[in-house]
Write a protein that holds these residues in place. Structure first.
Motif, PDB file in Angstrom:
ATOM      1  N   LYS A 135      36.602  32.796  54.437  1.00 45.95           N
ATOM      2  CA  LYS A 135      37.130  32.921  55.912  1.00 45.95           C
ATOM      3  C   LYS A 135      38.359  33.795  55.807  1.00 45.95           C
ATOM      4  CE  LYS A 135      35.493  28.357  57.043  1.00 45.95           C
ATOM      5  NZ  LYS A 135      35.807  26.735  57.289  1.00 45.95           N
ATOM      6  N   LEU A 136      38.684  34.397  54.578  1.00 45.67           N
ATOM      7  CA  LEU A 136      39.816  35.338  54.548  1.00 45.67           C
ATOM      8  C   LEU A 136      39.292  36.899  54.847  1.00 45.67           C
ATOM      9  CD1 LEU A 136      41.133  34.167  51.115  1.00 45.67           C
ATOM     10  CD2 LEU A 136      42.138  33.712  53.235  1.00 45.67           C
ATOM     11  N   SER A 137      40.453  37.514  55.251  1.00 42.93           N
ATOM     12  CA  SER A 137      40.041  38.992  55.563  1.00 42.93           C
ATOM     13  C   SER A 137      39.578  39.838  54.324  1.00 42.93           C
ATOM     14  CB  SER A 137      41.345  39.683  56.085  1.00 42.93           C
ATOM     15  OG  SER A 137      42.186  39.962  55.308  1.00 42.93           O
ATOM     16  N   PRO A 138      39.008  40.822  54.340  1.00 43.91           N
ATOM     17  CA  PRO A 138      38.659  41.450  53.032  1.00 43.91           C
ATOM     18  C   PRO A 138      39.616  41.880  52.327  1.00 43.91           C
ATOM     19  CG  PRO A 138      37.389  42.637  55.089  1.00 43.91           C
ATOM     20  CD  PRO A 138      38.473  41.526  55.538  1.00 43.91           C
ATOM     21  N   ILE A 139      40.950  42.276  52.687  1.00 44.24           N
ATOM     22  CA  ILE A 139      41.970  42.535  51.801  1.00 44.24           C
ATOM     23  C   ILE A 139      42.567  41.395  51.182  1.00 44.24           C
ATOM     24  CG2 ILE A 139      44.505  43.346  51.736  1.00 44.24           C
ATOM     25  CD1 ILE A 139      42.079  45.686  52.023  1.00 44.24           C
ATOM     26  N   ASP A 140      42.612  40.157  52.037  1.00 49.58           N
ATOM     27  CA  ASP A 140      43.233  38.961  51.351  1.00 49.58           C
ATOM     28  C   ASP A 140      42.260  38.333  50.169  1.00 49.58           C
ATOM     29  OD1 ASP A 140      45.276  38.786  52.957  1.00 49.58           O
ATOM     30  OD2 ASP A 140      44.477  37.484  54.255  1.00 49.58           O
ATOM     31  N   LYS A 141      40.716  38.702  50.289  1.00 50.39           N
ATOM     32  CA  LYS A 141      40.004  38.346  49.346  1.00 50.39           C
ATOM     33  C   LYS A 141      40.105  39.304  48.157  1.00 50.39           C
ATOM     34  CE  LYS A 141      36.152  37.080  52.615  1.00 50.39           C
ATOM     35  NZ  LYS A 141      34.685  37.847  53.036  1.00 50.39           N
ATOM     36  N   ALA A 142      40.511  40.257  48.289  1.00 47.32           N
ATOM     37  CA  ALA A 142      40.723  41.247  47.137  1.00 47.32           C
ATOM     38  C   ALA A 142      41.921  40.705  46.304  1.00 47.32           C
ATOM     39  CB  ALA A 142      40.892  42.701  47.480  1.00 47.32           C
ATOM     40  N   LEU A 143      43.029  40.323  47.039  1.00 54.79           N
ATOM     41  CA  LEU A 143      44.200  39.969  46.612  1.00 54.79           C
ATOM     42  C   LEU A 143      43.934  38.564  45.612  1.00 54.79           C
ATOM     43  CD1 LEU A 143      46.594  40.582  49.617  1.00 54.79           C
ATOM     44  CD2 LEU A 143      46.956  41.374  47.261  1.00 54.79           C
ATOM     45  N   ILE A 144      43.092  37.705  46.543  1.00 47.38           N
ATOM     46  CA  ILE A 144      42.929  36.345  45.608  1.00 47.38           C
ATOM     47  C   ILE A 144      41.887  36.473  44.637  1.00 47.38           C
ATOM     48  CG2 ILE A 144      41.749  34.358  46.025  1.00 47.38           C
ATOM     49  CD1 ILE A 144      44.604  34.279  47.428  1.00 47.38           C
ATOM     50  N   PHE A 145      41.140  37.671  44.595  1.00 51.05           N
ATOM     51  CA  PHE A 145      40.156  37.959  43.694  1.00 51.05           C
ATOM     52  C   PHE A 145      41.015  38.439  42.403  1.00 51.05           C
ATOM     53  CE2 PHE A 145      38.150  41.143  40.825  1.00 51.05           C
ATOM     54  CZ  PHE A 145      37.153  40.462  40.402  1.00 51.05           C
ATOM     55  N   PHE A 146      41.955  39.510  42.712  1.00 45.33           N
ATOM     56  CA  PHE A 146      42.754  39.761  41.394  1.00 45.33           C
ATOM     57  C   PHE A 146      43.596  38.907  40.998  1.00 45.33           C
ATOM     58  CE2 PHE A 146      42.091  44.382  43.521  1.00 45.33           C
ATOM     59  CZ  PHE A 146      41.168  44.857  42.253  1.00 45.33           C
ATOM     60  N   PHE A 147      44.241  37.899  41.876  1.00 47.87           N
ATOM     61  CA  PHE A 147      45.146  37.084  41.274  1.00 47.87           C
ATOM     62  C   PHE A 147      44.321  35.800  40.392  1.00 47.87           C
ATOM     63  CE2 PHE A 147      46.498  32.494  41.951  1.00 47.87           C
ATOM     64  CZ  PHE A 147      47.869  32.505  41.355  1.00 47.87           C
ATOM     65  N   LEU A 148      43.298  35.601  40.671  1.00 47.24           N
ATOM     66  CA  LEU A 148      42.496  34.559  39.995  1.00 47.24           C
ATOM     67  C   LEU A 148      41.917  35.275  38.841  1.00 47.24           C
ATOM     68  CD1 LEU A 148      40.195  33.028  42.811  1.00 47.24           C
ATOM     69  CD2 LEU A 148      42.152  32.043  41.619  1.00 47.24           C
ATOM     70  N   GLU A 149      41.818  36.520  38.831  1.00 45.89           N
ATOM     71  CA  GLU A 149      41.504  37.312  37.474  1.00 45.89           C
ATOM     72  C   GLU A 149      42.606  37.441  36.470  1.00 45.89           C
ATOM     73  OE1 GLU A 149      38.425  38.632  36.255  1.00 45.89           O
ATOM     74  OE2 GLU A 149      37.761  37.023  37.765  1.00 45.89           O
ATOM     75  N   GLY A 150      43.891  36.955  37.060  1.00 48.00           N
ATOM     76  CA  GLY A 150      45.098  37.071  36.059  1.00 48.00           C
ATOM     77  C   GLY A 150      45.631  38.485  36.194  1.00 48.00           C
ATOM     78  N   PHE A 151      45.366  39.351  37.140  1.00 50.83           N
ATOM     79  CA  PHE A 151      46.068  40.623  37.211  1.00 50.83           C
ATOM     80  C   PHE A 151      47.643  40.284  37.527  1.00 50.83           C
ATOM     81  CE2 PHE A 151      42.040  42.428  36.914  1.00 50.83           C
ATOM     82  CZ  PHE A 151      41.803  43.610  37.142  1.00 50.83           C
ATOM     83  N   SER A 152      48.559  41.190  37.190  1.00 50.87           N
ATOM     84  CA  SER A 152      49.716  41.049  37.572  1.00 50.87           C
ATOM     85  C   SER A 152      50.017  41.736  38.938  1.00 50.87           C
ATOM     86  CB  SER A 152      50.647  41.946  36.374  1.00 50.87           C
ATOM     87  OG  SER A 152      50.304  43.440  36.452  1.00 50.87           O
ATOM     88  N   GLY A 153      51.094  41.376  39.605  1.00 50.62           N
ATOM     89  CA  GLY A 153      51.707  42.247  40.814  1.00 50.62           C
ATOM     90  C   GLY A 153      51.510  43.654  40.584  1.00 50.62           C
ATOM     91  N   LYS A 154      51.975  44.206  39.598  1.00 47.77           N
ATOM     92  CA  LYS A 154      51.881  45.528  39.432  1.00 47.77           C
ATOM     93  C   LYS A 154      50.647  46.212  39.310  1.00 47.77           C
ATOM     94  CE  LYS A 154      53.698  49.306  36.253  1.00 47.77           C
ATOM     95  NZ  LYS A 154      54.477  49.600  35.053  1.00 47.77           N
ATOM     96  N   ASP A 155      49.899  45.353  38.580  1.00 49.88           N
ATOM     97  CA  ASP A 155      48.356  45.911  38.545  1.00 49.88           C
ATOM     98  C   ASP A 155      47.448  45.684  39.747  1.00 49.88           C
ATOM     99  OD1 ASP A 155      48.616  46.610  35.654  1.00 49.88           O
ATOM    100  OD2 ASP A 155      47.814  44.556  35.147  1.00 49.88           O
ATOM    101  N   ILE A 156      47.795  44.790  40.623  1.00 40.78           N
ATOM    102  CA  ILE A 156      47.277  44.430  41.810  1.00 40.78           C
ATOM    103  C   ILE A 156      47.612  45.619  42.853  1.00 40.78           C
ATOM    104  CG2 ILE A 156      46.812  43.160  44.109  1.00 40.78           C
ATOM    105  CD1 ILE A 156      47.346  40.661  41.875  1.00 40.78           C
ATOM    106  N   ALA A 157      48.779  46.129  42.763  1.00 45.11           N
ATOM    107  CA  ALA A 157      49.399  47.155  43.735  1.00 45.11           C
ATOM    108  C   ALA A 157      48.738  48.488  43.281  1.00 45.11           C
ATOM    109  CB  ALA A 157      51.064  47.185  43.439  1.00 45.11           C
ATOM    110  N   VAL A 158      48.514  48.603  41.887  1.00 42.75           N
ATOM    111  CA  VAL A 158      47.762  50.044  41.530  1.00 42.75           C
ATOM    112  C   VAL A 158      46.418  49.949  42.228  1.00 42.75           C
ATOM    113  CG1 VAL A 158      46.915  51.145  39.617  1.00 42.75           C
ATOM    114  CG2 VAL A 158      49.384  50.416  39.669  1.00 42.75           C
ATOM    115  N   GLN A 159      45.752  48.795  42.040  1.00 49.12           N
ATOM    116  CA  GLN A 159      44.201  48.692  42.425  1.00 49.12           C
ATOM    117  C   GLN A 159      44.045  48.996  43.798  1.00 49.12           C
ATOM    118  OE1 GLN A 159      41.360  48.253  40.524  1.00 49.12           O
ATOM    119  NE2 GLN A 159      42.435  48.560  38.787  1.00 49.12           N
TER     120      GLN A 159
END
Length: 169
Positions: free
Chosen positions: A114-138
């Motif tokens: 039910k989330l937007s595509p960008i929110d899904k990506a953010l949650i995915f990276f969060f669940l995968e243990g990416f840091s805020g910096k790494d998510i920003a780069v991705q």
């Protein structure tokens, strides 16, 4: 089988869980998940020649998979009928994960859909243990923007799950 094909298949085999998770997060029914899984593998193979080892293969695959998922989700034809004999030679075993047996995991995926595509990506990276910096780069956004967007995405997800549990969503 040529050396690049063998190398690609070995790398994909090692990281196929990522492809599975993204497919599951972006598509809610099994057929669409399987189609997206295959589309991600195809797009990764198609662009593998451009991969120049400037980053880890897993980083490149995350980005390729997410971009493919977003395009796939937005396209009017959710199914891609690929007419390419190269793809037939690439056989990547798709394993079945048993997380659908877990009620909580099933609810979480339902909420994520039910989330937007960008929110899904953010949650995915969060669940995968990416840091805020790494998510920003991705995602190609600032680290501050990432933290703000991630906080909002987590709040939306929590709201959806709470609504599901109360039966009002």
């Amino acid at each position: 089988m040529s050396s690049p094909e063998k190398e690609f298949l070995e790398k994909i085999e090692k990281h196929k869980g990522v492809v599975f998770k993204i497919s599951k997060m972006y598509m809610d029914n099994k057929d669409d998940q399987n189609d997206l899984y295959q589309e991600i593998i195809y797009q990764a193979w198609k662009s593998y020649g451009d991969f120049q080892n400037r980053s880890d293969f897993s980083t490149w695959l995350y980005r390729t998979a997410l971009n493919t998922a977003i395009v796939f989700l937005r396209s009017e034809k959710k199914r891609s009928f690929i007419q390419n004999q190269d793809i037939d030679r690439l056989s990547v075993r798709q394993e079945t994960y048993n997380d659908t047996d877990d009620v909580n995991m099933k609810r979480m995926y339902e909420a994520i859909h039910k989330l937007s595509p960008i929110d899904k990506a953010l949650i995915f990276f969060f669940l995968e243990g990416f840091s805020g910096k790494d998510i920003a780069v991705q995602l190609g956004i600032t680290e501050v923007n990432t933290r703000v967007k991630l906080k909002r995405a987590k709040e939306k997800l929590k709201e959806i799950i709470t609504s599901q549990n109360s039966g009002s969503y």
